[in-house]
Enzyme design. Structure first.
Site, PDB file in Angstrom:
ATOM      1  N   HIS A 128      -3.648  -4.778   0.550  1.00 47.43           N
ATOM      2  CA  HIS A 128      -3.041  -5.345   1.765  1.00 47.43           C
ATOM      3  C   HIS A 128      -3.157  -6.871   1.753  1.00 47.43           C
ATOM      4  CE1 HIS A 128      -2.369  -1.681   4.181  1.00 47.43           C
ATOM      5  NE2 HIS A 128      -3.385  -1.196   3.497  1.00 47.43           N
ATOM      6  N   GLU A 139      -1.697  -8.999   3.461  1.00 55.05           N
ATOM      7  CA  GLU A 139      -1.561  -9.638   4.779  1.00 55.05           C
ATOM      8  C   GLU A 139      -2.898 -10.045   5.392  1.00 55.05           C
ATOM      9  OE1 GLU A 139      -0.974  -6.482   4.061  1.00 55.05           O
ATOM     10  OE2 GLU A 139      -1.285  -5.109   5.731  1.00 55.05           O
ATOM     11  N   CYS A 167       0.836  -1.197   0.000  1.00 53.00           N
ATOM     12  CA  CYS A 167       0.000   0.000   0.000  1.00 53.00           C
ATOM     13  C   CYS A 167       0.877   1.257   0.000  1.00 53.00           C
ATOM     14  CB  CYS A 167      -0.986  -0.038   1.159  1.00 53.00           C
ATOM     15  SG  CYS A 167      -2.436   0.958   0.801  1.00 53.00           S
TER      16      CYS A 167
HETATM   17  N1  GLN Z   1      -1.721   6.856   2.977  1.00 57.41           N
HETATM   18  C1  GLN Z   1      -1.869   6.121   1.759  1.00 57.41           C
HETATM   19  C2  GLN Z   1      -3.239   6.326   1.138  1.00 57.41           C
HETATM   20  O1  GLN Z   1      -4.170   6.709   1.814  1.00 57.41           O
HETATM   21  C3  GLN Z   1      -1.583   4.648   1.979  1.00 57.41           C
HETATM   22  C4  GLN Z   1      -2.577   3.981   2.845  1.00 57.41           C
HETATM   23  C5  GLN Z   1      -2.126   2.623   3.335  1.00 57.41           C
HETATM   24  O2  GLN Z   1      -0.949   2.314   3.290  1.00 57.41           O
HETATM   25  N2  GLN Z   1      -3.041   1.829   3.854  1.00 57.41           N
HETATM   26  O3  GLN Z   1      -3.414   6.082  -0.016  1.00 57.41           O
END
Ligand code: GLN
Length: 548
Positions: free
Chosen positions: A519, A521, A382
């Site tokens: 994500h 995970e 992410c």
């Molecule tokens: N801050 C980034 C976004 O909002 C990444 C978010 C995250 O890593 N879950 O896109």
């Protein structure tokens, strides 16, 4: 004959952090191993409507379900231990319950009645419990907080009433307490347990089974004493012994007879449990052939609870490669081009996990650069993918000061930006957002499909072209830079089926460098390690061997 759904309520006493979530998950695993279908639900006493807006420093990770709910991290344990498919109805907070009741009140649903905690709030709670009970044999409901807290009283009252509603044989109360060993006295102490059960009984709940968290097995005498003082059967006093590996908990509970007690008290007949898959996993987990060290470059390094699913996914990936994964948490604020080489010589792979806000961003960019230039396996999740893109834009594509609009709104090259409008394939709607959108539940959340490019790293890991992964982010890869970055070598190996959203990026001429906008995970399971984690650990092992 139709099967009546049975309910198990899990409460906790004495103090927090005794592992109520894990215990509930382990009970789920044990019942599944006997052929029963289960689901789990968490009732949290805090007033936030969901944990999505809570700081991970305070509350730990926010776990995201397929349907896009931002939930308590205990749901992560539930999904890792069982086959239950969880969603927004599996986590209720006081805020969510009151929100529903107040909305009904404003609508006039209570027909002029006085709206009260009992019965209106308690009815709403009971209704929420029933929401998840369709088509399952057993519903396990964990009540957050500790007995004695003011906040949890309406939940406890609701579950007290539940036994009368659902029938005595269909409801079971399990209470987790602490039996500490006091070194100076040289003995285990039962008093905290006695007090906690007394407190529970004062609100009308007599526990049926006690799980006693302790560092050693309870002797027959201690069990007898607890049984007598707490009014439970001697064989219903279960040792919940400390373990090195959390996946051992179902095995220990089974040895103590917990599943036998549960099915007996709930009057359910089942086959004998099949625990061989758990036994195999624990055996492999505890006795691996080799070691590998992964550096996790993040902000919340002081509280590893913030990365619960991530840590577990790495351990699963380790077991898939017959190796123990050592985690080295690295504070991104300590990283700059000079410190990198010193810090990273000790790690075999670098992982930059998800995150929000600009603190520590430049350090993470240094980490990605170090990994790219030194052929160290890199896994960006992410925010970690966004970092990899920024790093590539700045140092390979020559886009000076490239950044994410999240960290610098004035950047000349917003390679990561807020997509103001995008087509949501899941709901077949056009989604809109801007910088002033509310913070709660406004991100791209939950499962989205992704198409994988053949012959990519991602494809070699997944061995599939169509996958689905869970998201939780606001910002996206900016397609205005796609051509330029691809020209310079960036590989876009995963995208939404309509090609609008970039989901996975990779680097050529590198042993393993991958970033994903989702994500992964959240979907790794001990008995089904996630392919990206397994592949990343494998690449890190190779790197370790190369170093000698
Ligand atoms: N801050 C980034 C976004 O909002 C990444 C978010 C995250 O890593 N879950 O896109």
């Amino acid at each position: 004959m139709a099967f009546t759904t049975k309910y198990i309520f899990v409460t906790g006493g004495v103090l927090s952090s005794l592992g109520k979530g894990l215990a509930s998950a382990a009970i789920g695993a044990l019942l599944e191993s006997r052929g029963l279908s289960v689901t789990l639900q968490k009732l949290d006493p805090y007033i936030n409507v969901d944990p999505g807006t809570m700081n991970p420093f305070q509350h730990g990770e926010v776990f995201v379900t397929d349907d896009g709910a931002e939930t308590d991290l205990d749901l992560g344990h539930y999904e890792r231990f069982t086959n239950a498919q969880l969603g927004r109805d599996n986590n209720f907070t006081t805020g969510k319950i009151y929100n529903a009741v107040i909305t009904k009140e404003r609508r006039g649903d209570y027909l002029g009645g006085t709206v009260q905690v009992i019965p209106h709030i308690t009815d709403e709670i009971k209704q929420s419990i029933r929401l998840v009970s369709k088509d399952v044999d057993i519903v396990i409901v964990e009540i957050g907080g500790t007995i004695g807290d003011i906040e949890s009283l309406p939940f406890l009252e609701a579950i007290r009433q539940f036994r009368a509603d659902a029938g005595k044989d269909n409801v079971l109360y399990i209470h987790l307490t602490l039996v500490p060993y006091i070194g100076t006295a040289g003995e285990l102490k039962t008093k905290p347990t006695q007090h906690s059960v007394k407190e529970l009984r004062s609100i009308g709940i007599q526990p049926d089974i006690l799980l006693c968290r302790t560092d050693r097995y309870l002797s027959r005498d201690i069990k007898k004493k607890i049984a007598l003082f707490c009014n439970v059967g001697e064989n219903a006093v279960i040792t919940a012994k400390d373990v090195d590996c959390i996946y051992e908990v179902p095995l220990i509970f089974h040895k103590e007879g917990l599943d036998d007690r549960i099915v007996e008290l709930l009057h359910v007949w089942t086959r004998a449990p099949r625990l061989d898959a758990w036994e195999r996993f624990v055996e492999q987990y505890k006795n691996p052939l080799r070691d590998v060290t992964i550096g996790i470059v993040g902000k919340y390094v002081d509280l590893t609870e913030s990365y619960k699913s991530l840590n577990e996914a790495l351990y699963h990936g380790g077991t898939a490669n017959d190796c123990r994964v050592q985690l080295k948490f690295i504070d991104s604020e300590t990283l700059d081009p000079d410190t990198c080489s010193g810090i990273f010589t000790e790690v075999d792979g670098i992982l930059v996990p998800g995150g929000f806000g600009s603190r520590g961003i430049e350090g993470k960019i240094c980490a990605a650069r170090y990994a790219r230039e030194n052929a160290v396996p890199y896994f960006g999740i992410c925010l970690g993918m966004q970092i990899a893109v920024i790093e590539f834009a700045r140092h390979v594509a020559g886009l000076e000061d490239a950044n994410s609009a999240e960290f610098n709104e004035m950047t000349p090259h917003p390679v990561i930006y807020l997509m103001l409008e995008w087509y949501d394939e899941k709901t077949d709607t056009v989604q809109k957002r801007d910088a002033n959108s509310a913070k709660g539940a406004t991100m791209r959340l939950g499962a989205y499909p992704c198409r994988i490019k053949p012959d990519s790293l991602a494809h070699r890991a997944y061995r599939e072209e169509d996958i689905s992964e869970r998201h939780r982010h606001r910002y996206e890869f900016n397609n205005a830079y796609r051509e330029k970055l691809e020209e310079k070598g960036l590989i876009i190996s995963g995208e939404s089926p309509n090609g609008e959203l970039v989901e996975i990026t990779e680097l050529p001429d590198h042993p393993w460098f991958l970033g994903c906008q989702f994500h992964p995970e959240f979907k790794s399971r001990p008995r089904k390690p996630h392919p990206l984690f397994a592949a990343f650990v494998q690449a890190s092992l190779k790197n370790r061997n190369k170093k000698g």
